[in-house]
Write a protein that holds these residues in place. Structure first.
Motif, short mmCIF file in Angstrom:
data_model
loop_
_atom_site.label_atom_id
_atom_site.label_comp_id
_atom_site.label_asym_id
_atom_site.label_seq_id
_atom_site.Cartn_x
_atom_site.Cartn_y
_atom_site.Cartn_z
N GLY A 1 56.24 55.38 41.69
CA GLY A 1 57.28 55.85 42.59
C GLY A 1 57.46 54.98 43.82
O GLY A 1 58.54 54.44 44.05
N GLY B 1 58.66 51.52 42.97
CA GLY B 1 60.06 51.52 42.58
C GLY B 1 61.00 51.50 43.77
O GLY B 1 62.09 50.93 43.71
N ASP B 2 60.59 52.14 44.88
CA ASP B 2 61.40 52.10 46.09
C ASP B 2 61.24 50.76 46.82
O ASP B 2 62.20 50.24 47.40
CB ASP B 2 60.99 53.23 47.05
N ARG C 1 63.87 49.48 40.91
CA ARG C 1 63.62 50.29 39.71
C ARG C 1 63.24 49.40 38.52
O ARG C 1 62.35 49.74 37.73
CB ARG C 1 64.86 51.11 39.35
N ILE D 1 59.47 48.21 37.79
CA ILE D 1 58.55 49.07 37.03
C ILE D 1 58.69 48.82 35.54
O ILE D 1 57.70 48.76 34.79
CB ILE D 1 58.81 50.55 37.34
N VAL E 1 60.65 57.01 37.84
CA VAL E 1 61.63 55.97 38.13
C VAL E 1 62.79 56.04 37.14
O VAL E 1 63.93 55.72 37.49
CB VAL E 1 60.95 54.58 38.10
N THR F 1 65.17 58.59 38.39
CA THR F 1 65.84 58.04 39.57
C THR F 1 66.93 57.06 39.17
O THR F 1 68.08 57.15 39.64
CB THR F 1 64.81 57.32 40.47
N TYR F 2 66.61 56.13 38.30
CA TYR F 2 67.55 55.09 37.88
C TYR F 2 68.78 55.70 37.21
O TYR F 2 69.92 55.34 37.52
CB TYR F 2 66.85 54.12 36.94
N TRP G 1 70.38 51.00 44.95
CA TRP G 1 69.14 50.46 45.55
C TRP G 1 69.40 49.05 46.11
O TRP G 1 68.92 48.71 47.20
CB TRP G 1 68.03 50.41 44.51
N ALA H 1 62.59 57.40 44.62
CA ALA H 1 61.57 57.23 43.58
C ALA H 1 60.20 57.67 44.09
O ALA H 1 59.38 58.20 43.33
CB ALA H 1 61.51 55.77 43.13
N GLN I 1 60.05 61.32 43.67
CA GLN I 1 59.79 61.61 42.26
C GLN I 1 58.31 61.43 41.93
O GLN I 1 57.70 62.24 41.22
CB GLN I 1 60.62 60.67 41.37
#
Length: 437
Positions: A79, A82-83, A87, A90, A131, A134-135, A205, A365, A368
């Motif tokens: 998470g 990923g931020d 994304r 990962i 992720v 999120t994506y 992002w 992310a 998440q």
């Protein structure tokens, strides 16, 4: 230079895999995760006999898997990364780790190989699944976000349906059949990893990163992406508590069902492994159907509070039936149908959607990851004692615990459901935070 975040349509990042192809490629994290859990669930008794495990050791292996602690650790790694790095970052590495873990299980000749393989697959899916949600949400059109996010739920449902079907066909092969199931997951992971190499980075992002980098270049103070920033806002803390109530409690039930449901059926009187697996095939097939016809087709059109409530009530009804009615084959079929439909339009689908909507891009992310971590830790703690409780106290005792979790999740979700249908992530962000973050 304006600090207004450009719309995603203006931010076409490099990568030829986009649209539904990208959604499906990313959603396969859920197939792999759920498939890993069910592959272990259908083989735990065989591994127990092969290595001479006690019920406590079985609980420990389950707790360290993709169903619990392994995924929890991966989520807290994936998470925030990923931020920070994107994304796509990962997806460059998570499935490599996953493939290594599945190979260890396929060729496990000693207990440590099984345990290490289970842990590695758990960490890999824990890093990838949050992720993935999120994506998908970030790349989806606002008016069709539930439809796209539902693809991940659909993949999550297909995993168990397919794995239980394969397990049923391979029952005569015993442990070899279980090894072949993990081998199939390796192949799926490799194909998915190959396709993902062409993924475009999340447009939102990329634009957020550009704004932050430009601000930093001008000497402005820019908050660090991550856990500290996430917890610094009241809106985030309340959203975390709400989503733990919705998903964390529901997942306490689903987590035990995913890994131990064959044992529940056995305790309820279904002795045949093939019959246990067929019940699960029915359950997950209903979940697939409900995900598509319920969540994906209706989630962007009808009142989400109502849809969530229907799913939660059906799940509660399934366990009330199992605990308080006389257990017969028709009753178990009814249980499988009720829970299957419930899972398709219930807590996990809405959790994936609401988590993406309720948090700003710089720490979406991370949120998440925190939520997935909390949910899987709760599952892991219960998984460690569940097989022993089931053996010692039976289905009615553990069933009452499940009913309690589901009832609280029902109330929290219906009361706290956010009004986000049809809105862009940027619009939701401004409504929740007062301005773009």
């Amino acid at each position: 230079m304006s600090n207004t975040v450009p719309t995603p349509a203006l931010a076409r990042t490099a990568g030829h895999v986009r649209g539904w192809k990208a959604t499906i490629a990313v959603a396969m994290s859920n197939y792999i995760e759920a498939g890993s859990i069910i592959a272990l669930a259908t083989s735990l008794t065989l591994w127990q006999e092969y290595f001479g495990f006690s019920n406590w050791v079985v609980g420990l292996v389950a707790a360290l898997s993709a169903n619990a602690f392994g995924a929890a650790v991966g989520a807290m790694i994936g998470g925030p990364l990923g931020d920070r790095y994107g994304r796509k970052f990962i997806y460059t590495y998570d499935l490599i780790l996953y493939m290594l873990g599945t190979l260890l299980v396929v060729f496990a000749a000693q207990a440590w190989m099984l345990v290490l393989g289970v842990i590695l697959t758990g960490i890999a899916v824990g890093a990838g699944v949050p992720v993935a949600w999120t994506y998908i949400a970030e790349q989806a059109p606002g008016a069709k976000r539930a439809r796209h996010v539902g693809t991940a739920q659909l993949a999550w449902s297909l995993g168990p349906a397919v794995v239980f079907a394969i397990a049923t066909a391979l029952v005569p092969l015993g442990l070899l059949g279980s090894r072949l199931i993990f081998a199939h997951l390796f192949v799926v992971a490799f194909i998915t990893w190959w396709v993902r190499r062409g993924l475009a980075e999340s447009d939102i992002w990329v634009e957020q990163k550009k704004v932050r980098d430009d601000a930093a270049a001008r000497g402005e103070a820019v908050a660090h992406r991550g856990l500290k920033e996430l917890l610094s806002r009241r809106q985030n803390v309340t959203a975390l508590l709400f989503l733990i109530g919705v998903y964390g409690l529901w997942n306490m039930v689903a987590g035990q069902m995913g890994i131990f449901m064959p044992r529940v059926y056995e305790t309820a009187g279904v002795a045949s492994a093939a019959s246990q697996n067929l019940l699960q095939v029915l359950l997950w097939t209903m979940t697939v159907a409900a995900t598509y016809f319920g969540f994906m087709l209706l989630g962007d059109k009808v009142d989400r509070r109502l849809l969530y409530g229907i799913g939660a009530v059906l799940g509660l009804a399934a366990w009330v039936l199992l605990v308080f009615a006389h257990v017969t084959t028709p009753l178990l079929i009814a249980f499988a149908v009720l829970w299957g439909v419930s899972a398709g339009i219930g807590a996990q689908a809405f959790y994936a959607l609401w988590t993406a909507e309720m948090f700003a891009t710089p720490y979406r992310a991370t949120a998440q990851g925190v939520l997935f971590f909390a949910a899987r830790i709760l599952v892991g703690v219960l998984s460690y004692v569940f097989p022993t409780l089931l053996a010692a106290r039976g289905v009615p005792f553990v069933g009452m615990i499940m009913i309690g979790f589901l009832l609280v999740a029902l109330v929290i979700g219906v009361i706290g459901a956010p009004d986000t249908r049809g809105k862009s992530l940027e619009q939701i962000e401004k409504e929740r935070y007062g301005s773009a973050v």
